[in-house]
Scaffold this motif. Sequence first.
Motif, mmCIF file in Angstrom:
data_model
loop_
_atom_site.group_PDB
_atom_site.id
_atom_site.type_symbol
_atom_site.label_atom_id
_atom_site.label_comp_id
_atom_site.label_asym_id
_atom_site.label_seq_id
_atom_site.Cartn_x
_atom_site.Cartn_y
_atom_site.Cartn_z
ATOM 1 N N PHE A 25 0.841 -1.180 0.000
ATOM 2 C CA PHE A 25 0.000 0.000 0.000
ATOM 3 C C PHE A 25 0.889 1.247 0.000
ATOM 4 O O PHE A 25 1.724 1.408 0.880
ATOM 5 C CB PHE A 25 -0.918 0.010 1.227
ATOM 6 N N MET A 26 0.689 2.110 -1.006
ATOM 7 C CA MET A 26 1.482 3.320 -1.127
ATOM 8 C C MET A 26 0.546 4.524 -1.247
ATOM 9 O O MET A 26 -0.508 4.437 -1.868
ATOM 10 C CB MET A 26 2.364 3.239 -2.386
ATOM 11 N N ASP A 27 0.930 5.631 -0.651
ATOM 12 C CA ASP A 27 0.218 6.894 -0.812
ATOM 13 C C ASP A 27 1.222 7.995 -0.518
ATOM 14 O O ASP A 27 2.270 7.739 0.074
ATOM 15 C CB ASP A 27 -0.985 6.986 0.133
ATOM 16 N N ASN A 28 0.900 9.213 -0.916
ATOM 17 C CA ASN A 28 1.828 10.319 -0.688
ATOM 18 C C ASN A 28 1.580 11.020 0.640
ATOM 19 O O ASN A 28 2.133 12.080 0.896
ATOM 20 C CB ASN A 28 1.781 11.322 -1.844
ATOM 21 N N ARG A 29 0.743 10.414 1.485
ATOM 22 C CA ARG A 29 0.412 11.052 2.754
ATOM 23 C C ARG A 29 0.019 10.017 3.797
ATOM 24 O O ARG A 29 -0.370 8.897 3.457
ATOM 25 C CB ARG A 29 -0.730 12.051 2.571
ATOM 26 N N GLN A 30 0.140 10.418 5.050
ATOM 27 C CA GLN A 30 -0.389 9.668 6.180
ATOM 28 C C GLN A 30 -1.348 10.608 6.895
ATOM 29 O O GLN A 30 -1.007 11.768 7.142
ATOM 30 C CB GLN A 30 0.715 9.245 7.136
ATOM 31 N N VAL A 31 -2.548 10.104 7.192
ATOM 32 C CA VAL A 31 -3.575 10.938 7.808
ATOM 33 C C VAL A 31 -4.277 10.129 8.890
ATOM 34 O O VAL A 31 -4.584 8.954 8.687
ATOM 35 C CB VAL A 31 -4.621 11.415 6.763
ATOM 36 N N SER A 32 -4.549 10.774 9.995
ATOM 37 C CA SER A 32 -5.377 10.201 11.045
ATOM 38 C C SER A 32 -6.122 11.367 11.679
ATOM 39 O O SER A 32 -5.556 12.123 12.466
ATOM 40 C CB SER A 32 -4.529 9.473 12.084
#
Length: 141
Positions: A25-32
Amino acid sequence: MKYILDACCGSKMFYFNKENKNVMFMDNRQVSEILCDGRKLEIKPDVVADFRKMPFDDNTFKIVIFDPPHLVNVGENSWLAKKYGKLSKDSWQADIRQGFSECMRVLDIYGVLIFKWNEEQIKLKEILNVINYKPLFGNKR
């Protein structure tokens, strides 16, 4: 080694198994964070990277899923932008073209690219005009 790449996984909305051991799993951001409607948004990729410049060797994955952001007209801090991401009005064509090139580069020679798109703001025809590939099949709706 994982053999499936999701290049823009976001919150993994279409997965039945969000922890599948075969998927990178790849994305250009981490969000919580908690969205305005009270729901919790979690974006936790295995790899934080830009789909336009992936940190993988050529021909690494058997399947690549490319479900990039599809919105250009959305507020920077809106829940839509937070949930789905946002494309630049000025560079979306070049960004999508580069994303396709990167997906094809990391895809195995006999691999499969799965491209997912929403036509709300940019029509599929416009996407097909900016990429250098012709799809084998798809849903034209």
